[in-house]
Structure formats: structure tokens, C-alpha cells
Write a protein that holds these residues in place. Structure first.
Motif, PDB file in Angstrom:
ATOM      1  N   LEU A 148       0.827  -1.204   0.000  1.00  0.00           N
ATOM      2  CA  LEU A 148       0.000   0.000   0.000  1.00  0.00           C
ATOM      3  C   LEU A 148       0.862   1.257   0.000  1.00  0.00           C
ATOM      4  CD1 LEU A 148      -2.772   1.387   0.185  1.00  0.00           C
ATOM      5  CD2 LEU A 148      -2.607   1.175   2.678  1.00  0.00           C
ATOM      6  N   GLN A 149       1.909   1.277   0.819  1.00  0.00           N
ATOM      7  CA  GLN A 149       2.768   2.456   0.875  1.00  0.00           C
ATOM      8  C   GLN A 149       3.532   2.640  -0.440  1.00  0.00           C
ATOM      9  OE1 GLN A 149       2.519   4.727   3.231  1.00  0.00           O
ATOM     10  NE2 GLN A 149       0.937   3.350   4.059  1.00  0.00           N
ATOM     11  N   LYS A 152       1.168   4.167  -2.888  1.00  0.00           N
ATOM     12  CA  LYS A 152       1.010   5.607  -2.645  1.00  0.00           C
ATOM     13  C   LYS A 152       2.201   6.402  -3.166  1.00  0.00           C
ATOM     14  CE  LYS A 152      -2.230   5.324   1.203  1.00  0.00           C
ATOM     15  NZ  LYS A 152      -2.526   5.647   2.618  1.00  0.00           N
ATOM     16  N   GLU A 153       3.401   5.835  -3.058  1.00  0.00           N
ATOM     17  CA  GLU A 153       4.578   6.497  -3.618  1.00  0.00           C
ATOM     18  C   GLU A 153       4.494   6.571  -5.136  1.00  0.00           C
ATOM     19  OE1 GLU A 153       8.028   7.857  -2.304  1.00  0.00           O
ATOM     20  OE2 GLU A 153       6.101   8.472  -1.466  1.00  0.00           O
ATOM     21  N   VAL A 155       1.788   6.653  -7.043  1.00  0.00           N
ATOM     22  CA  VAL A 155       0.804   7.665  -7.411  1.00  0.00           C
ATOM     23  C   VAL A 155       1.334   9.064  -7.129  1.00  0.00           C
ATOM     24  CG1 VAL A 155      -1.494   8.573  -6.855  1.00  0.00           C
ATOM     25  CG2 VAL A 155      -1.158   6.111  -7.169  1.00  0.00           C
ATOM     26  N   ARG A 156       2.029   9.227  -6.006  1.00  0.00           N
ATOM     27  CA  ARG A 156       2.592  10.543  -5.680  1.00  0.00           C
ATOM     28  C   ARG A 156       3.585  10.995  -6.744  1.00  0.00           C
ATOM     29  NH1 ARG A 156       7.093  12.727  -3.870  1.00  0.00           N
ATOM     30  NH2 ARG A 156       8.144  10.706  -3.625  1.00  0.00           N
ATOM     31  N   VAL A 231      -6.707  -1.743  -4.518  1.00  0.00           N
ATOM     32  CA  VAL A 231      -6.902  -0.938  -3.310  1.00  0.00           C
ATOM     33  C   VAL A 231      -8.362  -0.997  -2.873  1.00  0.00           C
ATOM     34  CG1 VAL A 231      -6.747   1.385  -2.329  1.00  0.00           C
ATOM     35  CG2 VAL A 231      -4.928   0.548  -3.834  1.00  0.00           C
ATOM     36  N   GLU A 237      -9.417   2.397   1.751  1.00  0.00           N
ATOM     37  CA  GLU A 237      -8.775   3.645   1.334  1.00  0.00           C
ATOM     38  C   GLU A 237      -9.557   4.263   0.176  1.00  0.00           C
ATOM     39  OE1 GLU A 237      -5.869   5.146   2.311  1.00  0.00           O
ATOM     40  OE2 GLU A 237      -5.103   3.711   3.786  1.00  0.00           O
ATOM     41  N   PHE A 240      -8.072   7.331  -1.541  1.00  0.00           N
ATOM     42  CA  PHE A 240      -6.948   6.956  -2.389  1.00  0.00           C
ATOM     43  C   PHE A 240      -7.440   6.328  -3.696  1.00  0.00           C
ATOM     44  CE2 PHE A 240      -3.163   3.941  -3.039  1.00  0.00           C
ATOM     45  CZ  PHE A 240      -2.454   4.880  -3.773  1.00  0.00           C
ATOM     46  N   GLU A 243      -8.400   9.036  -5.982  1.00  0.00           N
ATOM     47  CA  GLU A 243      -7.205   9.717  -6.512  1.00  0.00           C
ATOM     48  C   GLU A 243      -6.578   8.908  -7.646  1.00  0.00           C
ATOM     49  OE1 GLU A 243      -3.876  12.250  -7.051  1.00  0.00           O
ATOM     50  OE2 GLU A 243      -5.936  12.508  -6.362  1.00  0.00           O
ATOM     51  N   ILE A 244      -6.506   7.596  -7.467  1.00  0.00           N
ATOM     52  CA  ILE A 244      -5.974   6.723  -8.521  1.00  0.00           C
ATOM     53  C   ILE A 244      -6.816   6.856  -9.788  1.00  0.00           C
ATOM     54  CG2 ILE A 244      -5.596   4.325  -9.212  1.00  0.00           C
ATOM     55  CD1 ILE A 244      -5.129   3.720  -6.198  1.00  0.00           C
TER      56      ILE A 244
END
Length: 412
Positions: A148-149, A152-153, A155-156, A231, A237, A240, A243-244
Motif C-alpha cells: 500500500l505504501q 502511494k509512492e 501515485v505521488r 486498493v 482507502e 486513495f 485519486e488513482i
């Protein structure tokens, strides 16, 4: 496999498959104390996020019924996530924090990092592997907090590089080939906003001419669709997930608005290879994957899609500046290797995206017949002399041949 290839009179395919399929398993893998898996690319002592996924993907056939292979693939996903969390801009990593690799570049580098060339596909491949492991085997043990982390990286970074002008990333390498560094003080050529995400380098590890690499953005659309599903299914989430979805739609819109051009010679619409959002683009393809030729293989479109068919016609012709024809073979090469050298990887992709089975068979004959007696699928070879090749040992190339043969035999 030997029985199947003997039955169709293609023992040479079976011999090549046996050598390549076992080679990756026996010589590239190192299971770490924590259960994660380090996978060396071949004759370069480092692990690429891209290569490692492609190297191990054919083992999904075994993982469908074998828990050992499920655990093996999950261990690689874990290692890839660990590396992304160390540095999401790096493309290749060391097995230990030993500072090996390109540590003299003008960029801050962790001792874990072998090379810090930012390539969109490096962040796509681990998601592809994680998704395929789940889709084809039902295994879910790799969907932990680390995954998951890492997601997130990813996508960031994709979101940040939609606006590369405000990114901290730059890359300069001194005294090297021009393709090994970025211009403009390491920032690359100027780009305008398109909705797509910027890439410094191609999957060949050569610098992009223009910052929006269309096949890499196609790949990003596919893996963001996978991430949205994963996800939603395994994590609480929802913000999130939204956002994806937004990011995926923005990138796809950018491809449709800026990545489709008209071929002045034929009048047909086709995909460009790279664009800058300022009106400039390149019509070409590179041997490495993601490529325009690989769009159906990536899952972006169908083999019959009109835009893809038009693009494919261009790519497999002398109008593509990296399409070479010789007395031994014809195919797509790369700026990364010498002129008139073509890549078995590109040939395998040509076969995997072909609609006719006899075309797949023709390419299997070419790839298995151009190893110069080594039983290794090299990085590239001279179209007029197979004994002239690059990379003595290149596991990614070996496993693409395996994947093509499995596809030909309808083993998926």
C-alpha cells in the motif's frame, strides 16, 4: 514442454525453452533472510524493477498450482516494494547497501541504488506482477502495508511528474554517452502540461528526447486501473481509490489529446512515441518494453484497434528509424545498441502481439535460431551476423522467448 514441441516438430524451441526457463531460476535468484527475493538482471550485477518482473512472469504458469512459486513471486513483489520505498526515482538496485553502481552521477543516491534514471515503467512493472499473481493464482499474501505504501509512492510520483517543472528530480552523468544524461542541467527538454506523467528515460535506460513517453503512459493507465481494483478490494482507502481513478483518467486523456498524430505519408492516425506537449513529437519505436508495439501486450488496447494497427504498420517498416533488415533477420533495434542490431525482446513482442499463429511460429524460429550457438537470447544481434551480439547473459530476453512459446502453445 519437450513433449509438446516434439509433437509439432520443433525440438529446437523446446531445447531453447528448457535452457532459458531453468537459467533464470538457477542463476538469477537469491532468496533473502526476510523471504524477499533479489533477482539479478544477468551479466550486470544489479536488479532492475522492470527486468525482474519480466524475468519471473513466465513462472506464473507454475504458480497457478504450486504454492512454492506463489511464495517466490510474492517475495519479489516484496523486494520491489522495499526498493520503491527507498527511492521511487531509481531504476536499479543493489542487493545490499554497498554503494555499487553509478555513484558518481550528479544526483543524491542511497547506497542501495545502482542507478537513478527515472523511468515511468519502473514503477509500473511491480504493480503488474502483483496484479497478475493475484489474478492468475488467487494469492493475496503480498497485499500488505508495504504494498500500500509503495502504491502511494507510485501515485505521488506520477502526480508530481505531471508538473515536472516543480519536481526536484534531475539527472546528470558526466563523460558518458549523450543518451546517458539529461539536457538542461539535468531537467530534460522543456515540456508543457498534458495530463500525462513525465519520464526522464526510456525503458532502454536512454534519455527521452521529449518527456512524455507514450507507451510508458499507456502502461501507467493499465497499472492504475489494476491499482484501483486492488486498493478497493484489499484496503479501506476510498479517498486513495478516487485519486488513482482521477490520475488514470487524466493520463489517458493526455494520450488521446497529445499522443495521437497524423501520418503525413498515409494520412492515417497513429501513436507518436514521445511528445512534449508543445507541438513536438517523434515517430519511432524502441525495442524495449513498454513500446508502442507492445500496447496490446500491456493491456492498453486490442490487437485489432485501428490506431494500433496503423501504428504497427509504421513500426514494422523502414520508416521506423530503428527497424533494421538484413540477411539473417529483420526487426526493431534501439539507440541503446549499435546500428543494424535488433533485439530478441522486440521480436518476442512482435510475436506476442501478432494475430496469426504462423507469424508467431516464424518469430520463434528466428529467436531460437539466432543465439550464435549459446542457447542464450542476447540483448541484440547484427541483422547480418548473429555472432555479433551484445550482452552475453540477459535474463529478460531469455524469458520473453519463453513467454512467446507458452503463448504459442496456448499455455497462459
Amino acid at each position: 514442454m519437450d513433449e509438446k514441441t516434439r509433437a509439432i516438430g520443433k525440438e529446437s524451441w523446446g531445447s531453447q525453452f528448457r535452457n532459458c526457463f531453468s537459467d533464470t531460476l538457477l542463476r538469477t535468484l537469491n532468496i533473502q533472510e526476510d523471504g524477499s527475493v533479489y533477482l539479478v538482471t544477468g551479466d550486470i550485477p544489479a536488479m532492475w524493477l522492470r527486468d525482474s518482473t519480466a524475468q519471473i512472469q513466465p513462472y506464473l504458469v507454475l504458480a497457478q498450482t504450486n504454492e512454492i512459486f506463489q511464495t517466490l513471486l510474492a517475495g519479489l513483489v516484496q523486494k520491489q516494494c522495499d526498493y520503491i520505498l527507498i527511492d521511487p526515482y531509481a531504476n536499479a538496485f543493489n542487493e545490499a547497501p554497498n554503494g555499487q553502481g553509478h555513484q558518481t552521477d550528479k544526483t543524491a543516491m542511497s547506497p542501495w541504488v545502482w542507478e537513478r534514471k527515472y523511468e515511468v515503467d519502473s514503477l509500473c512493472y511491480p504493480v503488474k506482477l502483483a496484479y497478475l499473481l493475484f489474478e492468475q493464482t488467487g494469492y493475496t499474501g503480498h497485499f500488505n502495508e508495504s504494498f500500500l505504501q509503495a502504491a502511494k509512492e507510485i501515485v505521488r510520483v506520477f502526480r508530481q511528474e505531471q508538473h515536472h517543472e516543480s519536481s526536484d528530480y534531475s539527472f546528470e552523468r558526466f563523460g558518458a554517452r549523450p543518451e546517458d544524461t539529461l539536457t538542461n542541467d539535468g531537467r530534460g527538454t522543456p515540456v508543457g502540461y498534458t495530463g500525462m506523467t513525465w519520464s526522464g528515460f526510456r525503458p532502454s535506460d536512454d534519455a527521452c528526447r521529449y518527456g512524455y513517453l507514450i507507451p510508458a503512459n499507456m502502461f501507467a493507465v493499465v497499472i492504475l486501473t489494476h491499482l484501483e481494483e486492488l486498493v478497493s478490494r484489499f484496503y479501506q482507502e476510498e479517498v486513495f481509490v478516487q485519486e488513482i481513478s482521477r490520475l488514470r483518467d487524466e493520463i489517458r486523456s493526455g494520450i488521446e489529446q497529445y499522443g495521437i498524430v497524423q501520418d503525413e505519408q498515409t494520412g492515417k492516425k497513429m501513436y507518436a512515441y514521445e511528445v512534449d506537449g508543445l507541438g513536438n513529437y517523434t515517430l519511432m519505436d524502441d525495442a524495449n518494453v513498454p513500446s508502442l508495439l507492445s500496447a496490446p501486450y500491456l493491456g492498453y488496447c486490442s490487437k485489432e484497434d485501428e490506431l494500433y494497427v496503423n501504428t504497427r504498420e509504421f513500426l514494422l517498416s523502414p520508416r521506423n528509424p530503428y527497424y533494421y533488415t538484413g540477411s539473417v533477420a529483420s526487426g526493431i533495434g534501439s539507440s541503446h545498441t549499435p546500428d543494424q542490431y535488433i533485439w530478441p525482446i522486440a521480436l518476442s513482442i512482435q510475436g506476442l502481439t501478432a494475430t496469426a499463429k504462423d507469424e508467431k511460429a516464424r518469430i520463434l524460429d528466428i529467436v531460437s535460431g539466432t543465439t550464435a550457438g549459446t542457447m542464450q537470447c542476447h540483448e541484440s544481434f547484427d541483422v547480418n551476423d548473429e555472432s555479433r551480439y551484445t550482452r552475453e547473459w540477459f535474463s529478460w530476453s531469455n524469458m520473453m522467448f519463453c513467454q512467446l512459446l507458452l503463448d504459442y502453445l496456448d499455455i497462459r
